[in-house]
Design a protein around this motif. Structure first.
Motif, PDB file in Angstrom:
ATOM      1  N   ARG A  55       0.836  -1.200   0.000  1.00 59.86           N
ATOM      2  CA  ARG A  55       0.000   0.000   0.000  1.00 59.86           C
ATOM      3  C   ARG A  55       0.870   1.249   0.000  1.00 59.86           C
ATOM      4  N   THR A  56       0.277   2.350  -0.461  1.00 55.08           N
ATOM      5  CA  THR A  56       0.980   3.625  -0.400  1.00 55.08           C
ATOM      6  C   THR A  56       0.914   4.161   1.029  1.00 55.08           C
ATOM      7  N   GLU A  57       1.642   5.219   1.283  1.00 56.62           N
ATOM      8  CA  GLU A  57       1.751   5.761   2.642  1.00 56.62           C
ATOM      9  C   GLU A  57       0.393   6.096   3.264  1.00 56.62           C
ATOM     10  N   ASN A  58      -0.533   6.575   2.481  1.00 56.93           N
ATOM     11  CA  ASN A  58      -1.833   6.983   3.010  1.00 56.93           C
ATOM     12  C   ASN A  58      -2.913   5.912   2.849  1.00 56.93           C
ATOM     13  N   TYR A  60      -5.059   2.236   3.299  1.00 55.88           N
ATOM     14  CA  TYR A  60      -5.667   1.503   4.412  1.00 55.88           C
ATOM     15  C   TYR A  60      -4.627   0.533   4.970  1.00 55.88           C
ATOM     16  N   LYS A  61      -4.463   0.523   6.288  1.00 55.27           N
ATOM     17  CA  LYS A  61      -3.421  -0.283   6.916  1.00 55.27           C
ATOM     18  C   LYS A  61      -3.820  -1.745   7.065  1.00 55.27           C
ATOM     19  N   ASN A  76      -7.708  -1.077  -0.262  1.00 55.20           N
ATOM     20  CA  ASN A  76      -6.695  -0.279  -0.945  1.00 55.20           C
ATOM     21  C   ASN A  76      -6.948  -0.213  -2.446  1.00 55.20           C
ATOM     22  N   ASP A  79      -9.677   2.310  -2.889  1.00 55.85           N
ATOM     23  CA  ASP A  79      -9.191   3.672  -2.609  1.00 55.85           C
ATOM     24  C   ASP A  79      -8.027   4.089  -3.506  1.00 55.85           C
ATOM     25  N   THR A  81      -4.929   2.985  -3.526  1.00 53.59           N
ATOM     26  CA  THR A  81      -3.733   3.207  -2.710  1.00 53.59           C
ATOM     27  C   THR A  81      -2.831   1.968  -2.688  1.00 53.59           C
TER      28      THR A  81
END
Length: 108
Positions: A55-58, A60-61, A76, A79, A81
């Motif tokens: 995922r990118t820095e921003n 969903y974790k 992700n 979104d 991401t």
């Protein structure tokens, strides 16, 4: 001591799974259920790796308790991401089942 216990647990998991399968009366869905359990564990256990590589820095974790990797990937994907590696993994999973990750969102 912790590492030794980890190795013992890891080595015993597959043979115990097969032995248990032989004893279970209703075998329908057994391995699917086991796969989901492993998936949830891997999402939590390897969250640092997934968060850095998929995922990118921003985004969903990864790592939410009781959530599958596919669900986090789907969020992700939705979104936009995902990293390139994350996109490749989603593509592979979509080859197995169409829209797998999107369908997996909140389905855990």
């Amino acid at each position: 001591m912790g590492f030794l216990l980890f190795i013992i647990a890891y080595v015993l998991y597959l043979p115990l799974t097969i032995w248990n399968f032989c004893l279970v009366e209703n075998k329908k869905g057994y391995f699917r259920s086991s796969a989901i359990t492993i998936d949830k564990l891997a999402n939590r256990e390897f969250r640092t790796l997934w968060n850095k590589k998929l995922r990118t820095e921003n985004g969903y974790k990864f790592g939410a308790e009781n959530e599958t990797i596919s669900s986090a990937l789907g969020k992700n994907q939705r979104d936009k991401t995902l990293t390139k590696t994350g996109e490749k993994l989603v593509w592979l999973l979509d080859k197995i089942e169409e829209n797998h990750c999107l369908k997996s969102i909140n389905n855990f």
